[in-house]
Scaffold this active site. Structure first.
Site, PDB file in Angstrom:
ATOM      1  N   ASP A  14      -1.455   7.849  -5.342  1.00 41.96           N
ATOM      2  CA  ASP A  14      -1.661   7.578  -3.628  1.00 41.96           C
ATOM      3  C   ASP A  14      -0.315   7.585  -2.934  1.00 41.96           C
ATOM      4  O   ASP A  14      -0.517   8.303  -1.728  1.00 41.96           O
ATOM      5  CB  ASP A  14      -2.036   6.164  -3.640  1.00 41.96           C
ATOM      6  CG  ASP A  14      -3.647   6.158  -4.095  1.00 41.96           C
ATOM      7  OD1 ASP A  14      -4.061   7.060  -4.256  1.00 41.96           O
ATOM      8  OD2 ASP A  14      -4.124   4.873  -3.987  1.00 41.96           O
ATOM      9  N   ARG A  94       6.776  -8.570  -2.456  1.00 43.07           N
ATOM     10  CA  ARG A  94       6.384  -7.578  -1.171  1.00 43.07           C
ATOM     11  C   ARG A  94       7.259  -7.955  -0.138  1.00 43.07           C
ATOM     12  O   ARG A  94       7.666  -6.998   0.686  1.00 43.07           O
ATOM     13  CB  ARG A  94       4.930  -7.877  -0.745  1.00 43.07           C
ATOM     14  CG  ARG A  94       3.854  -7.334  -1.624  1.00 43.07           C
ATOM     15  CD  ARG A  94       4.336  -6.108  -2.521  1.00 43.07           C
ATOM     16  NE  ARG A  94       3.256  -5.360  -3.383  1.00 43.07           N
ATOM     17  CZ  ARG A  94       3.654  -4.811  -4.423  1.00 43.07           C
ATOM     18  NH1 ARG A  94       4.680  -4.847  -5.039  1.00 43.07           N
ATOM     19  NH2 ARG A  94       2.646  -4.077  -4.792  1.00 43.07           N
ATOM     20  N   ASP A 123      -1.734  -7.361  -0.757  1.00 45.61           N
ATOM     21  CA  ASP A 123      -0.189  -6.686  -0.666  1.00 45.61           C
ATOM     22  C   ASP A 123      -0.290  -5.851   0.795  1.00 45.61           C
ATOM     23  O   ASP A 123       0.905  -5.939   1.421  1.00 45.61           O
ATOM     24  CB  ASP A 123      -0.140  -5.310  -1.618  1.00 45.61           C
ATOM     25  CG  ASP A 123       0.160  -5.941  -2.934  1.00 45.61           C
ATOM     26  OD1 ASP A 123       0.416  -7.331  -3.033  1.00 45.61           O
ATOM     27  OD2 ASP A 123      -0.258  -5.337  -4.134  1.00 45.61           O
ATOM     28  N   SER A 174      -5.297  -0.551 -13.049  1.00 46.88           N
ATOM     29  CA  SER A 174      -4.330  -0.554 -11.930  1.00 46.88           C
ATOM     30  C   SER A 174      -3.263  -1.559 -12.296  1.00 46.88           C
ATOM     31  O   SER A 174      -3.421  -2.747 -12.528  1.00 46.88           O
ATOM     32  CB  SER A 174      -4.821  -0.845 -10.386  1.00 46.88           C
ATOM     33  OG  SER A 174      -4.032  -1.340  -9.698  1.00 46.88           O
TER      34      SER A 174
END
Ligand code: ARG
Length: 403
Positions: A14, A94, A123, A174
């Site tokens: 991505d 994050r 996220d 993932s």
């Protein structure tokens, strides 16, 4: 000359497609930033890939020390465990990534930052809320949320522009990982009834494959911060890495969490967090010895608030600052050593000691050396039971007796 955007780059499909897509859609040059929070990746290969795919610049920032000292250890002192299960590895990383994106954007005089999060997860919220707090003037671009491509279309796009499609795309999962833990989502795990297959795990052994004799480990804390393993002093990064290996080797740290996401979705999350689970357990055991009953009770409430705040992306808030001050203060006497036994997937506290211990053997013992004045209990019971007796006399206890 086109402006610049700083993209949080993982090296995955991505964010690689994003480099090309941003150029096409926004005509911005991409500066790729890959943050090392202890995810043990091939960072030089990731950097090179960003450049190959079309980034004008690619940086790898080693943020392990920052992550441990300003994010992980404060969360440990807070006993932060979201919904009683998740030690918040991804959530804690994050705000740090957001801060580094903003810092880089300033250095590069970029007008935007970008990330590869989808529109369904936590996220995106954590990164964008943090960026907005730190730099309200910066635009945020979220390609994977904006482009509306399916997985297949993303792969086609990549092939069209010679963007390498990693073999790991074949992996049904993932994954996100850093020093504090590893999260595994998607594929068969989306059925909450199905037991996670063994191949989903990378840091923890299955109990059937762990040693047949227990492992023992002693963790030393100074004011709530872990500083030694088996009496040996070491920096936080090494300490966490060692515990991940040791506890993971005994199968400790697997978590199966049906989690409430911030965006209103229940999702099934599998985590591996050997060091985090062992440290949280040890820290709580030491607090049980060094904090009063009332401190412990209040701190549990703070822990829930703190964990929610981290999970919900509210790191850069005054509430966080206020809670952190309380937590820091609560750790003044949390110094000592905890001994744990690791065996077949479970870890148990089997010993604790502290120079600030509130445990008094003289008060607790039933043997020789008892200093507790048992005769004083009679008066205590008289007063303690007074309101109970009074109410029972006036209003009776019938309904209670019926059970
Ligand atoms: N559910 C966890 C969280 O919200 C893990 C998220 C993992 N993120 C990822 N991009 N794979 O913190």
């Amino acid at each position: 000359m086109p402006g610049k955007v700083v993209l949080a780059y993982s090296g995955g499909l991505d964010t690689s497609v994003a480099i090309r897509w941003i150029k096409e859609k926004y005509n911005l040059d991409v500066v790729a930033v890959t943050v090392d929070v202890g995810n043990e990746r091939e960072f030089s290969a990731i950097r090179q890939k960003a450049l190959n795919v079309g980034a004008v610049k690619a940086l790898v920032l080693d943020a392990k020390e920052l992550f441990v000292n300003h994010f992980i250890f404060p969360a440990l002192k807070a006993d932060a465990l979201y919904e009683g299960q998740y030690p918040l590895a991804t959530a804690l990383s994050r705000p740090l990534i957001a801060k580094l994106l903003v810092d880089t954007a300033r250095e590069e005089e970029a007008k935007a930052v970008a990330h590869g999060c989808t529109g369904k997860g936590n996220d995106q919220v954590r990164i964008e809320v943090s960026v907005n707090a730190l730099a309200p003037d910066l635009k945020v671009i979220a390609p994977a949320r904006e482009w509306g491509m399916t997985r297949e279309e993303t792969i086609n796009y990549a092939q069209r522009y010679d963007i390498p499609v990693p073999v790991t795309v074949a992996s049904p999962y993932s994954i996100d990982e850093n020093l504090w833990g590893r999260s595994i989502e998607c594929g068969i795990l989306e059925d909450p009834w199905v037991e996670p297959p063994e191949e989903a795990f990378a840091w923890t052994k299955s109990a059937g494959e762990t040693p047949n004799s227990p492992g023992y480990v002693e963790i030393g804390f100074e004011q709530g911060t872990p500083v030694t393993i088996d009496g040996q002093k070491m920096d936080g990064i090494t300490l966490i890495q060692k515990l991940n290996e040791l506890a993971g080797g005994h199968g400790v740290g697997r978590i199966d969490h049906l989690e409430n996401r911030l965006v209103g979705i229940k999702s099934r999350e599998i985590y591996e967090a050997p060091a985090a689970m062992v440290l949280l357990q040890a820290h709580q055991a030491l607090q049980a010895m060094t904090l009063s009953k009332e401190q412990l009770r209040f701190k549990q409430r703070v822990a829930v608030e703190y964990a929610d705040l981290v999970y919900n992306g509210l790191w850069f808030t005054s509430l966080h600052q206020d809670l952190a001050a309380y937590i820091q203060s609560s750790q003044r006497h949390v110094t000592g050593t905890v001994r744990l036994k690791l065996y077949k997937g479970s870890s148990s506290v089997v010993g604790r000691k502290s120079p600030s211990s509130l445990y008094s053997h003289g008060l607790a013992t039933y043997a020789k050396g008892d200093v507790f004045d048992q005769s004083a209990s009679a008066g205590f019971i008289h007063i303690w039971g007074l309101p109970v007796k009074t109410q029972a006399q006036v209003q009776g206890t019938e309904s209670l007796e019926e059970g």
